[in-house]
Design a protein around this motif. Structure first.
Motif, PDB file in Angstrom:
ATOM      1  N   LYS A 109       0.826  -1.217   0.000  1.00  0.00           N
ATOM      2  CA  LYS A 109       0.000   0.000   0.000  1.00  0.00           C
ATOM      3  C   LYS A 109       0.854   1.259   0.000  1.00  0.00           C
ATOM      4  N   GLU A 110       1.967   1.252   0.752  1.00  0.00           N
ATOM      5  CA  GLU A 110       2.822   2.440   0.817  1.00  0.00           C
ATOM      6  C   GLU A 110       3.388   2.786  -0.561  1.00  0.00           C
ATOM      7  N   ILE A 111       3.782   1.762  -1.311  1.00  0.00           N
ATOM      8  CA  ILE A 111       4.332   1.979  -2.656  1.00  0.00           C
ATOM      9  C   ILE A 111       3.233   2.487  -3.579  1.00  0.00           C
ATOM     10  N   GLU A 112       2.043   1.883  -3.496  1.00  0.00           N
ATOM     11  CA  GLU A 112       0.919   2.349  -4.309  1.00  0.00           C
ATOM     12  C   GLU A 112       0.642   3.821  -4.031  1.00  0.00           C
ATOM     13  N   GLN A 113       0.659   4.202  -2.762  1.00  0.00           N
ATOM     14  CA  GLN A 113       0.392   5.594  -2.391  1.00  0.00           C
ATOM     15  C   GLN A 113       1.484   6.510  -2.928  1.00  0.00           C
ATOM     16  N   GLN A 114       2.735   6.061  -2.880  1.00  0.00           N
ATOM     17  CA  GLN A 114       3.838   6.871  -3.404  1.00  0.00           C
ATOM     18  C   GLN A 114       3.699   7.082  -4.907  1.00  0.00           C
ATOM     19  N   ASP A 141       0.816   6.920  -6.635  1.00  0.00           N
ATOM     20  CA  ASP A 141      -0.327   7.818  -6.825  1.00  0.00           C
ATOM     21  C   ASP A 141       0.067   9.266  -6.552  1.00  0.00           C
ATOM     22  N   ASP A 142       0.811   9.485  -5.467  1.00  0.00           N
ATOM     23  CA  ASP A 142       1.250  10.843  -5.120  1.00  0.00           C
ATOM     24  C   ASP A 142       2.162  11.413  -6.198  1.00  0.00           C
ATOM     25  N   ALA A 143       3.112  10.593  -6.672  1.00  0.00           N
ATOM     26  CA  ALA A 143       4.064  11.064  -7.682  1.00  0.00           C
ATOM     27  C   ALA A 143       3.368  11.412  -8.990  1.00  0.00           C
ATOM     28  N   LEU A 144       2.322  10.658  -9.335  1.00  0.00           N
ATOM     29  CA  LEU A 144       1.596  10.894 -10.593  1.00  0.00           C
ATOM     30  C   LEU A 144       0.349  11.757 -10.400  1.00  0.00           C
ATOM     31  N   CYS A 145       0.140  12.226  -9.172  1.00  0.00           N
ATOM     32  CA  CYS A 145      -1.040  13.039  -8.840  1.00  0.00           C
ATOM     33  C   CYS A 145      -2.340  12.315  -9.196  1.00  0.00           C
ATOM     34  N   LEU A 146      -2.411  11.022  -8.852  1.00  0.00           N
ATOM     35  CA  LEU A 146      -3.599  10.224  -9.143  1.00  0.00           C
ATOM     36  C   LEU A 146      -4.469  10.107  -7.904  1.00  0.00           C
ATOM     37  N   GLN A 147      -5.775  10.057  -8.119  1.00  0.00           N
ATOM     38  CA  GLN A 147      -6.730   9.861  -7.041  1.00  0.00           C
ATOM     39  C   GLN A 147      -7.769   8.865  -7.517  1.00  0.00           C
ATOM     40  N   ALA A 148      -7.995   7.823  -6.743  1.00  0.00           N
ATOM     41  CA  ALA A 148      -8.997   6.824  -7.097  1.00  0.00           C
ATOM     42  C   ALA A 148     -10.386   7.420  -6.886  1.00  0.00           C
ATOM     43  N   ILE A 149     -11.286   7.122  -7.828  1.00  0.00           N
ATOM     44  CA  ILE A 149     -12.682   7.535  -7.700  1.00  0.00           C
ATOM     45  C   ILE A 149     -13.571   6.352  -8.034  1.00  0.00           C
ATOM     46  N   SER A 150     -14.818   6.461  -7.686  1.00  0.00           N
ATOM     47  CA  SER A 150     -15.790   5.441  -8.039  1.00  0.00           C
ATOM     48  C   SER A 150     -16.803   6.103  -8.966  1.00  0.00           C
ATOM     49  N   ILE A 151     -17.067   5.464 -10.096  1.00  0.00           N
ATOM     50  CA  ILE A 151     -17.995   6.040 -11.071  1.00  0.00           C
ATOM     51  C   ILE A 151     -18.765   4.899 -11.739  1.00  0.00           C
TER      52      ILE A 151
END
Length: 114
Positions: free
Chosen positions: A31-36, A38-48
């Motif tokens: 999870k820590e790597i996934e968050q890093q 996401d942070d580096a690429l400015c990504l945010q998960a959404i539900s649609i």
């Protein structure tokens, strides 16, 4: 000893999927790597919720281009947002130009009346 044919480790082998796509050798990143990432690429998960047909269309198009459908959707949304920003900027610029033209015409009328 088992004699298995090895695939040469070329860039083409990785790009084509001959190497690197076997689920048996994949594991989820912590999870820590996934968050890093996401942070580096400015990504945010959404539900649609999307129409199933639309998702299938994106999957077909993505497969044709050799990419995943989610990155394709991100790209399509980014293109749309960029185009809308441009359209809005042009609309606002045109409105401002029209207002300026009206003000100039009003100034000319006042000069003639004076």
């Amino acid at each position: 000893m088992k004699n298995t044919a090895k695939i040469e480790g070329t860039a083409e082998a990785w790009e084509s999927g001959e190497l690197g796509r076997d689920p048996a050798h994949a594991k989820r990143a912590p999870k820590e790597i996934e968050q890093q990432v996401d942070d580096a690429l400015c990504l945010q998960a959404i539900s649609i919720r999307l129409n199933k047909e639309l998702i299938e269309d994106f999957k077909f198009i993505a497969k044709h281009h050799g990419i995943g459908y989610q990155p394709l959707m991100r790209d399509a949304l980014k293109r749309f947002a960029d185009a809308e920003y441009k359209r809005i900027a042009i609309q606002l610029a045109n409105e401002k130009a029209a207002e300026e033209k009206e003000r100039e015409a009003s100034r000319q009328e006042h000069k003639l009346a004076a």
